[in-house]
Motif scaffolding. Structure first.
Motif, mmCIF file in Angstrom:
data_model
loop_
_atom_site.group_PDB
_atom_site.id
_atom_site.type_symbol
_atom_site.label_atom_id
_atom_site.label_comp_id
_atom_site.label_asym_id
_atom_site.label_seq_id
_atom_site.Cartn_x
_atom_site.Cartn_y
_atom_site.Cartn_z
ATOM 1 N N GLU A 15 36.004 29.319 54.347
ATOM 2 C CA GLU A 15 35.947 29.871 53.000
ATOM 3 C C GLU A 15 36.076 31.388 53.000
ATOM 4 O O GLU A 15 36.347 31.996 51.981
ATOM 5 C CB GLU A 15 34.627 29.474 52.326
ATOM 6 C CG GLU A 15 34.538 28.001 51.934
ATOM 7 C CD GLU A 15 34.259 27.118 53.121
ATOM 8 O OE1 GLU A 15 34.453 25.899 53.024
ATOM 9 O OE2 GLU A 15 33.860 27.650 54.178
ATOM 10 N N GLU A 16 35.859 32.039 54.156
ATOM 11 C CA GLU A 16 35.938 33.485 54.234
ATOM 12 C C GLU A 16 37.359 33.948 53.924
ATOM 13 O O GLU A 16 38.334 33.403 54.422
ATOM 14 C CB GLU A 16 35.508 33.981 55.617
ATOM 15 C CG GLU A 16 34.036 33.794 55.913
ATOM 16 C CD GLU A 16 33.156 34.693 55.066
ATOM 17 O OE1 GLU A 16 33.677 35.717 54.564
ATOM 18 O OE2 GLU A 16 31.966 34.378 54.907
ATOM 19 N N THR A 17 37.450 35.005 53.109
ATOM 20 C CA THR A 17 38.752 35.502 52.665
ATOM 21 C C THR A 17 39.636 35.922 53.831
ATOM 22 O O THR A 17 40.838 35.614 53.865
ATOM 23 C CB THR A 17 38.544 36.691 51.720
ATOM 24 O OG1 THR A 17 37.743 36.280 50.616
ATOM 25 C CG2 THR A 17 39.881 37.199 51.199
ATOM 26 N N VAL A 18 39.063 36.613 54.818
ATOM 27 C CA VAL A 18 39.859 37.107 55.948
ATOM 28 C C VAL A 18 40.466 35.948 56.726
ATOM 29 O O VAL A 18 41.639 35.980 57.127
ATOM 30 C CB VAL A 18 38.979 37.973 56.878
ATOM 31 C CG1 VAL A 18 39.758 38.361 58.135
ATOM 32 C CG2 VAL A 18 38.508 39.223 56.151
ATOM 33 N N VAL A 59 44.225 36.462 46.223
ATOM 34 C CA VAL A 59 42.883 37.037 46.384
ATOM 35 C C VAL A 59 42.609 38.089 45.316
ATOM 36 O O VAL A 59 41.517 38.141 44.728
ATOM 37 C CB VAL A 59 42.740 37.647 47.798
ATOM 38 C CG1 VAL A 59 41.453 38.459 47.894
ATOM 39 C CG2 VAL A 59 42.759 36.553 48.849
ATOM 40 N N LEU A 60 43.594 38.936 45.049
ATOM 41 C CA LEU A 60 43.414 39.967 44.020
ATOM 42 C C LEU A 60 43.194 39.350 42.641
ATOM 43 O O LEU A 60 42.357 39.810 41.861
ATOM 44 C CB LEU A 60 44.644 40.882 43.994
ATOM 45 C CG LEU A 60 44.809 41.804 45.216
ATOM 46 C CD1 LEU A 60 46.121 42.575 45.119
ATOM 47 C CD2 LEU A 60 43.639 42.770 45.311
ATOM 48 N N VAL A 61 43.940 38.293 42.350
ATOM 49 C CA VAL A 61 43.799 37.633 41.052
ATOM 50 C C VAL A 61 42.429 36.976 40.915
ATOM 51 O O VAL A 61 41.769 37.067 39.872
ATOM 52 C CB VAL A 61 44.923 36.598 40.849
ATOM 53 C CG1 VAL A 61 44.640 35.733 39.620
ATOM 54 C CG2 VAL A 61 46.268 37.291 40.694
ATOM 55 N N ARG A 62 41.963 36.352 41.999
ATOM 56 C CA ARG A 62 40.707 35.602 41.948
ATOM 57 C C ARG A 62 39.464 36.488 42.067
ATOM 58 O O ARG A 62 38.451 36.229 41.431
ATOM 59 C CB ARG A 62 40.679 34.555 43.065
ATOM 60 C CG ARG A 62 41.621 33.390 42.842
ATOM 61 C CD ARG A 62 41.744 32.545 44.115
ATOM 62 N NE ARG A 62 40.450 32.039 44.559
ATOM 63 C CZ ARG A 62 39.903 30.904 44.138
ATOM 64 N NH1 ARG A 62 40.543 30.156 43.263
ATOM 65 N NH2 ARG A 62 38.727 30.509 44.614
#
Length: 432
Positions: A15-18, A59-62
């Motif tokens: 689940e981590e973005t990176v 990611v930017l949108v969420r």
């Protein structure tokens, strides 16, 4: 310090973005591998960057609340770049213009994969990437198969596709008909999906055998068995009659057809119980997995895998075949339900054993339906599926016994007995 950061990345959950961004880039590289190998203008680096772009914008949108228009803008940029590549292929006189268009569409798919993974749809993103890569790699085979279809097969395929996708939404999710005073809980939509899935397995494996059938025992026996195990036995009988020295190869092909049949039944049992209101039929892995492993071990030790032959399969592109399987399945389901009510579980076991003589897939599907309706326990459904599989193995051995080659029919009988014994012993684990 670097070791601490590296350990954090290793320990980070999906689940981590990176981690999701890194996975998106890796899937992009995977998609671009075939394009790079084919020496197209967009390869590994381009596809990886496109997937990363989709992931970053998602990611930017969420998480940064920059607006969904950014994601649409990224998709538009990828489309424009793809169109430019296609136009470049035309202006440069590229004889393989179709591949330029394929590359353009693949770039958009890579962008979508990056967006899916970044949004948390990891399994969906991986599935899209793998299927897309498979389509790119199998370009030649898919073209050859499509060009080899007759007009009648194309028409039958279209009819089947229309009925498959049109019938499904109009079927009720649940239906409980009363037959001979017995109420049978059914899920018509799921049942129709099962019929379509079995027909689809036959079509896919018909395509594989048509393309690779002459290249080895594994293709002829296993994939031919998924399409039609009876055809495998018939072909091997002809081979042994014409060339007695082919007995070893023919025995192995029949055993692989048995393994294929067990794989298909296992796939039906698991696929249509995962995600349902009942527990997945994981128990089926034990007896059916034993049959599959034994079949491959025996063939690996006794056969020359390089031996090959052509196989004449009946075209599965027929709505009649699909409906015929559906009719067999419904008959088994009705008689199995009545037998289970009148004679208990033993009655359904007898029905499964008898119906396996005609269609083990039909008996397996019936067992799954009754299990989903909680009329059978997981152990009972597993045993019923094994009995149908056993019945099909016995049928192949009986058909092989018609051969005049004593060595051939004796080997088939002995090795089939080993499969039956292994499955029976493994089933004790489920029962106990």
């Amino acid at each position: 310090m670097n070791e601490v950061v590296l350990q954090q990345l290793v320990d980070a959950p999906l689940e981590e973005t990176v981690v999701r961004i890194a996975l998106a880039g890796a899937l992009g590289m995977f998609l671009g591998l075939e394009r790079e190998w084919s020496q197209k203008s967009a390869g590994i680096r381009t596809f990886s960057l496109i997937s990363l772009l989709g992931a970053v914008f998602t990611v930017l949108v969420r998480e940064a609340d920059v607006g969904e228009s950014l994601l649409l803008l990224g998709g538009l940029l990828v489309i424009v770049q793809g169109v430019l590549l296609a136009v470049q292929g035309l202006t440069d006189g590229d004889e393989d213009t179709g591949l330029s268009l394929t590359t353009s569409v693949s770039m958009l798919v890579a962008y979508g994969v990056g967006a899916l993974v970044a949004a948390g749809f990891i399994l969906e993103g991986v599935t899209v990437a793998v299927l897309s890569s498979l389509l790119l790699v199998l370009k030649r085979e898919l073209h050859e198969f499509a060009w080899g279809l007759s007009r009648e097969e194309m028409r039958s395929t279209t009819e089947f596709a229309i009925l498959a996708f049109v019938i499904y939404p109009i079927l009720p999710p649940e239906y409980e008909p009363e037959i001979a005073g017995v109420t049978i809980p059914l899920e018509p939509q799921v049942i129709w999906l099962m019929v379509v899935a079995v027909a689809g397995i036959g079509i896919v494996n018909y395509a594989i055998v048509s393309t690779y059938g002459g290249r080895g025992i594994a293709v002829t026996g296993f994939f031919g068995g998924l399409a039609s195990s009876t055809a495998v036995v018939g072909t091997m009988l002809d081979q042994v009659r014409q060339r007695p020295e082919a007995a070893s190869y023919a025995v192995a092909a029949i055993l692989l057809a048995d393994a294929a049949m067990a794989v298909r039944n296992l796939a039906i049992a698991v696929a249509f119980t995962v995600g349902s209101d009942v527990s997945p039929l994981i128990e089926a892995f034990v007896p059916l997995g034993t049959v599959i492993v034994l079949a491959f071990v025996i063939t690996g030790l006794t056969a020359n895998w390089r031996e090959s032959t052509t196989m004449d399969l009946e075209s599965p592109f027929s709505m009649k075949n699909a409906l015929g399987f559906g009719a067999v399945f419904l008959v088994v389901l009705v008689f199995g339900s009545l037998a289970e009510l009148w004679f208990g579980t033993l009655g359904f076991y007898i029905t499964a054993l008898a119906s396996g003589l005609v269609s083990s897939a039909g008996a397996t599907t019936s067992a799954v339906v009754l299990y989903r309706g909680e009329q059978l326990t997981s152990a009972e459904a597993t045993i019923a599926i094994l009995l149908a599989t056993v019945s099909s193995i016995v049928v192949k051995a009986v058909l092989a016994a018609a051969s005049t080659n004593t060595q051939f029919k004796r080997r088939v009988a002995i090795y089939s007995g080993v499969l039956l014994l292994g499955g029976a012993l493994a089933s004790l684990v489920v029962v106990l």
